[in-house]
Every structure is written in structure tokens, then in C-alpha cells.
Design a protein around this motif. Structure first.
Motif, PDB file in Angstrom:
ATOM      1  N   GLU A   1       2.220  -2.087  -6.732  1.00 23.96           N
ATOM      2  CA  GLU A   1       0.856  -3.212  -5.151  1.00 23.96           C
ATOM      3  C   GLU A   1       2.083  -4.654  -4.961  1.00 23.96           C
ATOM      4  OE1 GLU A   1      -2.814  -3.611  -7.321  1.00 23.96           O
ATOM      5  OE2 GLU A   1      -3.155  -1.538  -7.091  1.00 23.96           O
ATOM      6  N   THR A   2       2.331  -5.195  -4.797  1.00 26.48           N
ATOM      7  CA  THR A   2       3.141  -6.610  -4.393  1.00 26.48           C
ATOM      8  C   THR A   2       4.465  -6.255  -3.768  1.00 26.48           C
ATOM      9  OG1 THR A   2       2.900  -7.571  -6.937  1.00 26.48           O
ATOM     10  CG2 THR A   2       3.922  -8.444  -5.258  1.00 26.48           C
ATOM     11  N   ASN A   3       4.085  -7.301  -2.461  1.00 27.70           N
ATOM     12  CA  ASN A   3       4.712  -6.206  -1.313  1.00 27.70           C
ATOM     13  C   ASN A   3       6.685  -7.545  -2.078  1.00 27.70           C
ATOM     14  OD1 ASN A   3       7.152  -7.645   1.042  1.00 27.70           O
ATOM     15  ND2 ASN A   3       5.236  -8.114   2.210  1.00 27.70           N
TER      16      ASN A   3
ATOM     17  N   VAL B   1      -7.741 -16.601 -13.523  1.00 27.39           N
ATOM     18  CA  VAL B   1      -8.430 -15.712 -11.478  1.00 27.39           C
ATOM     19  C   VAL B   1      -7.620 -14.075 -11.608  1.00 27.39           C
ATOM     20  CG1 VAL B   1      -6.744 -16.186  -9.354  1.00 27.39           C
ATOM     21  CG2 VAL B   1      -7.088 -17.866 -11.293  1.00 27.39           C
ATOM     22  N   SER B   2      -8.631 -13.202 -10.924  1.00 21.69           N
ATOM     23  CA  SER B   2      -8.063 -12.008 -10.821  1.00 21.69           C
ATOM     24  C   SER B   2      -8.667 -11.839  -9.802  1.00 21.69           C
ATOM     25  CB  SER B   2      -8.784 -11.194 -11.851  1.00 21.69           C
ATOM     26  OG  SER B   2      -8.506 -10.155 -11.939  1.00 21.69           O
ATOM     27  N   THR B   3      -7.867 -10.843  -9.086  1.00 22.38           N
ATOM     28  CA  THR B   3      -7.862 -10.172  -7.615  1.00 22.38           C
ATOM     29  C   THR B   3      -8.593  -9.265  -7.876  1.00 22.38           C
ATOM     30  OG1 THR B   3      -6.843  -9.342  -5.792  1.00 22.38           O
ATOM     31  CG2 THR B   3      -5.408  -8.949  -7.697  1.00 22.38           C
ATOM     32  N   TRP B   4      -8.615  -7.801  -7.635  1.00 26.59           N
ATOM     33  CA  TRP B   4      -9.172  -6.487  -7.612  1.00 26.59           C
ATOM     34  C   TRP B   4      -8.614  -5.912  -7.665  1.00 26.59           C
ATOM     35  CZ3 TRP B   4      -9.150  -2.351  -3.940  1.00 26.59           C
ATOM     36  CH2 TRP B   4      -8.661  -3.059  -2.415  1.00 26.59           C
ATOM     37  N   GLY B   5      -8.607  -4.429  -7.588  1.00 25.34           N
ATOM     38  CA  GLY B   5      -7.968  -3.258  -8.259  1.00 25.34           C
ATOM     39  C   GLY B   5      -7.213  -3.038  -9.785  1.00 25.34           C
TER      40      GLY B   5
ATOM     41  N   VAL C   1       1.339  -1.265  -0.170  1.00 26.11           N
ATOM     42  CA  VAL C   1      -0.121   0.167   0.132  1.00 26.11           C
ATOM     43  C   VAL C   1       1.247   1.581  -0.084  1.00 26.11           C
ATOM     44  CG1 VAL C   1      -1.567   0.976   1.403  1.00 26.11           C
ATOM     45  CG2 VAL C   1      -1.665  -1.334   1.510  1.00 26.11           C
ATOM     46  N   VAL C   2       0.475   1.976  -0.426  1.00 23.63           N
ATOM     47  CA  VAL C   2       1.480   3.052  -1.286  1.00 23.63           C
ATOM     48  C   VAL C   2       0.121   4.303  -0.658  1.00 23.63           C
ATOM     49  CG1 VAL C   2       2.826   4.528  -2.614  1.00 23.63           C
ATOM     50  CG2 VAL C   2       2.998   2.087  -2.799  1.00 23.63           C
TER      51      VAL C   2
ATOM     52  N   LEU D   1       0.239  -5.464   7.496  1.00 21.64           N
ATOM     53  CA  LEU D   1       1.887  -5.288   8.560  1.00 21.64           C
ATOM     54  C   LEU D   1       1.529  -3.671   8.654  1.00 21.64           C
ATOM     55  CD1 LEU D   1       3.824  -8.355   6.891  1.00 21.64           C
ATOM     56  CD2 LEU D   1       2.341  -8.309   9.225  1.00 21.64           C
ATOM     57  N   ARG D   2       0.844  -3.096   8.735  1.00 24.19           N
ATOM     58  CA  ARG D   2       0.933  -1.775   9.116  1.00 24.19           C
ATOM     59  C   ARG D   2       0.532  -1.742  10.418  1.00 24.19           C
ATOM     60  NH1 ARG D   2      -2.080   1.778   5.035  1.00 24.19           N
ATOM     61  NH2 ARG D   2      -3.412   0.100   5.301  1.00 24.19           N
TER      62      ARG D   2
END
Length: 387
Positions: free
Chosen positions: A290-292, A185-189, A100-101, A111-112
Motif C-alpha cells: 500500500e506504500t508508494n 498513530v494509525s492511518t486507515w485500511g 492503489v492496486v 497522481l493517477r
């Protein structure tokens, strides 16, 4: 008979599904009463229908925040500081993948500090899937480290326990001998593969011979909630008419994933869980922003072949199968949890410890997933006969 009260805090359908795996560990214990509540959430529109299908006792959020419970469970942080109960927080997906930015609030989602200490309040326990998360906690929120419990991942364990039933899932879907199932497969965003579906879907329909291939779409529940079920179905109506399966958000996607011969995914949790299935993978999109970078999703993005817009799709599927390296994907899958097969044991011990009660006198079992519903009938005009 007095019963201890357990509150499940369901922000979204995704969070609710994760909690159901946990609440199954409390089944058949007449000493407990489980109730649900739904805090306000941007992607919470489908939660009332989700809870209604369960037939659960649902407390209005304003009522739940005025009551006291013996234990509370939540897979998201929003509003949980107002719950009066020993609170266990859990991740709602595989590992901690999303970066997350947001200026001073930037960091890894889940984890924030604001995720772990909502409203500045410490929970009773922070459940993490892997020992690697302890280093992140020590760096970003050391106050939460003494509360951390490395319990494992329930979805990982259910998928692994169900892998021997792959043939049964394929029969239930209606796949015939020799047919191949491609699962997109799709996540969101904005960076999800759903944002690229307008380019991918025509290829799944037009380039894959219908006699040999079936296709299914697994779309993140937040997409359904954010755009509305009507709009998602409207966008994909022609695909459904041509025999492509659109798995609804209330369905259990895990058995469909296990049945796949190829997975075309992105940087989300479902794609990462696909590494457990032992089938070739392609990435329709990946998002470094968007990826850790320390997550297994980043490692998967560096390994899996990326879908090309110019080469025939069948050739790319064949390439992914030829180049598939099981050991390297298995190494990524091993980073999902450092307690494989032990989530139920670890989580049940934690919950009953906080409840101050003895556990039921039997080992908690990890049940295989139920069989999925059949894929839709094939569409006429593609060389097939509709059912």
C-alpha cells in the motif's frame, strides 16, 4: 458590495482540515465570501457535523453543482468535474504515499490520471508539495504538468513553526516533569496499525509503568467514519478507562504529535509528519503493498525499527531512543516539501492570481498551533490517583 465567491469542496473530515489551513489565507478579506459543500463520499458521514462546528455557509451538493463560483478548492477528486469554477486541487496528506492496486486504475493515489483529470476535465491548478512530484506528473499525466504549482505543505509548516512550543503543549496535556508520552498513530485500511491495535493496546496499558508513561491514540478520521464513532469508542472504552487518551477526529492532532517522546506508527501521513518532531519512532506495521515505493514513507519504513511482539515494550522504546539517528530522519522529513516555510506565500499568490485580485498588503504568517486539551485523568488501580 459585490463579493467574489470561493467554494470549499469537503469530501471528508481529513480533506476539510487540509482546506482550513488554505482558507485561513483568505481571512479578513471582505472582498471574498467562502462557502462550503459536501459531495457524496464513503467516508463523509462526519462532514456535516464538522461543517456545523465551523458555523459555515453550507450549500447542498446538488445546488453547488448548479452555481458558478470565482474559485474552488478541493483536496480530493470525486465529483469535482461538476463544479463550475477555476479549480485548485491539493493533496490531503503528506506527499503522495498510498499505492492503489486496481487493475488499469492502479497507481499512486493523487497522481493517477483519474485523480488529476476527474471526468477528463483539467483543473485550473494542481498543487504539489515537492518538485519530485513533477517527474511523476510528466510520466503519468503530462497534460497536468503545465498546471502544476510546487507550493509546499501547510501541515509541515505549521508543525515546524510550533516546535518551539513543545513544552507548552506538554503542560497543556497535563504531563508532569519526568513523564514520557507515547503516541500511537494509525492511518486507515486493512494494513494500518489500527488493525493491530488488539495486540498493541494491551502492551501500552500493561507494560508501561503509569507513573512514568502516558499514552495517546491518533486514529485516522476514516476509521471513525467507516466504523462509526460509537464503535470506535466501544472498542477502546477499556483503554480510556485506564487513562489512555483517544484523540477525537475533530481535534487537532498536530500539537499532540509535537508533545510526544516516542511515536509508534505505520505507513500513513501522520507517522511521516512525525519525522519533523525529532523524537524516536517505532513502526507497528508497514505495508509495501500500500506504500508508494518512491515516497518518503517507504524510506521511513526502511529506517525505523519495527515493533517486536516478543520483547518488552519499555526495552524497545529505549532501543529506539538509543538508535535514533536524527540526520537520517531529517533527510526523510526534507522530502515532504521542497518549499519549507513557503506554503502560505506560494498558495496565496496562486489563489489571488486565479481570482484576478491583488493580494492583501502584508506577508501571510504561519501561526503556531493552539494548545491541546488535557489528557484524561489517570485511572485508579494503576498506582495513580484520579483527578
Amino acid at each position: 458590495m459585490g463579493r467574489k465567491k470561493v467554494l470549499a469542496v469537503v469530501h471528508t473530515v481529513t480533506y476539510g482540515k487540509r482546506l482550513l489551513d488554505v482558507l485561513a489565507l483568505l481571512e479578513a478579506d471582505f472582498r471574498l465570501q467562502v462557502v462550503f459543500t459536501a459531495p457524496p463520499h464513503a467516508f463523509g458521514d462526519d462532514v456535516p457535523a464538522f461543517l456545523a462546528r465551523l458555523g459555515s455557509v453550507v450549500l447542498p451538493w446538488d445546488q453547488a453543482t448548479r452555481m458558478t463560483f470565482d474559485l474552488a478548492l478541493a483536496a480530493g477528486p470525486r465529483g469535482v468535474q461538476y463544479i463550475d469554477a477555476p479549480l485548485i486541487t491539493l493533496p490531503h496528506g503528506a506527499n503522495y504515499l498510498k499505492l492503489v492496486v486496481e487493475g488499469v486504475n492502479s497507481g499512486v493515489a493523487g497522481l493517477r490520471r483519474q485523480d488529476l483529470l476527474p471526468g477528463g476535465r483539467l483543473p485550473a491548478a494542481v498543487v504539489v508539495p515537492h518538485h519530485a512530484e513533477l517527474r511523476e506528473l510528466a510520466r503519468h499525466c503530462p497534460e497536468a504538468l503545465p498546471l502544476a504549482h510546487v507550493a509546499g505543505d501547510p501541515v509541515h509548516d505549521r508543525i515546524v513553526a510550533s516546535l518551539p512550543l513543545r513544552a507548552a503543549y506538554r503542560r497543556a496535556l497535563g504531563l508532569t516533569e519526568g513523564q514520557k508520552l507515547v503516541v500511537a498513530v494509525s492511518t486507515w485500511g486493512a494494513q494500518s496499525s489500527f488493525g493491530r491495535f488488539d495486540g498493541l493496546l494491551p502492551r501500552l496499558i500493561g507494560e508501561l509503568p503509569a507513573a512514568r508513561y502516558r499514552t495517546a491514540l491518533l486514529v485516522h478520521p476514516n476509521v471513525w467514519s467507516g466504523h462509526g464513532a460509537y464503535q470506535v469508542r466501544a472498542w477502546l472504552a477499556r483503554c480510556a478507562q485506564l487513562g489512555m487518551a483517544l484523540v477525537p477526529p475533530e481535534a487537532d492532532w498536530r500539537s499532540v504529535l509535537i508533545a510526544a517522546d516516542w511515536i509508534i506508527g505505520d505507513h500513513g501521513s501522520v507517522t511521516l509528519y512525525g519525522t519533523l518532531t525529532g523524537v524516536p519512532m517505532l513502526l507497528a506495521t508497514s505495508s509495501e503493498g500500500e506504500t508508494n515505493p518512491a515516497s518518503p514513507a517507504a524510506a521511513l519504513a526502511a529506517l525505523a525499527p519495527t515493533l517486536s511482539p516478543t520483547h518488552p515494550l519499555v526495552d524497545q522504546l529505549d532501543y529506539a531512543a538509543r538508535e535514533y539517528r536524527r540526520r537520517e530522519y531529517a533527510a526523510i522529513a526534507s522530502r515532504i516539501t521542497s518549499e519549507p516555510g513557503r506554503f502560505n506565500r506560494n498558495m496565496r499568490r496562486l489563489m489571488y492570481g486565479l481570482l484576478g485580485m491583488g493580494q492583501p498588503a502584508h506577508e501571510p504568517t504561519t501561526l503556531p498551533l493552539p494548545e491541546p486539551l488535557p489528557l484524561p485523568a489517570w485511572a485508579p488501580g494503576r498506582g495513580e490517583v484520579s483527578a
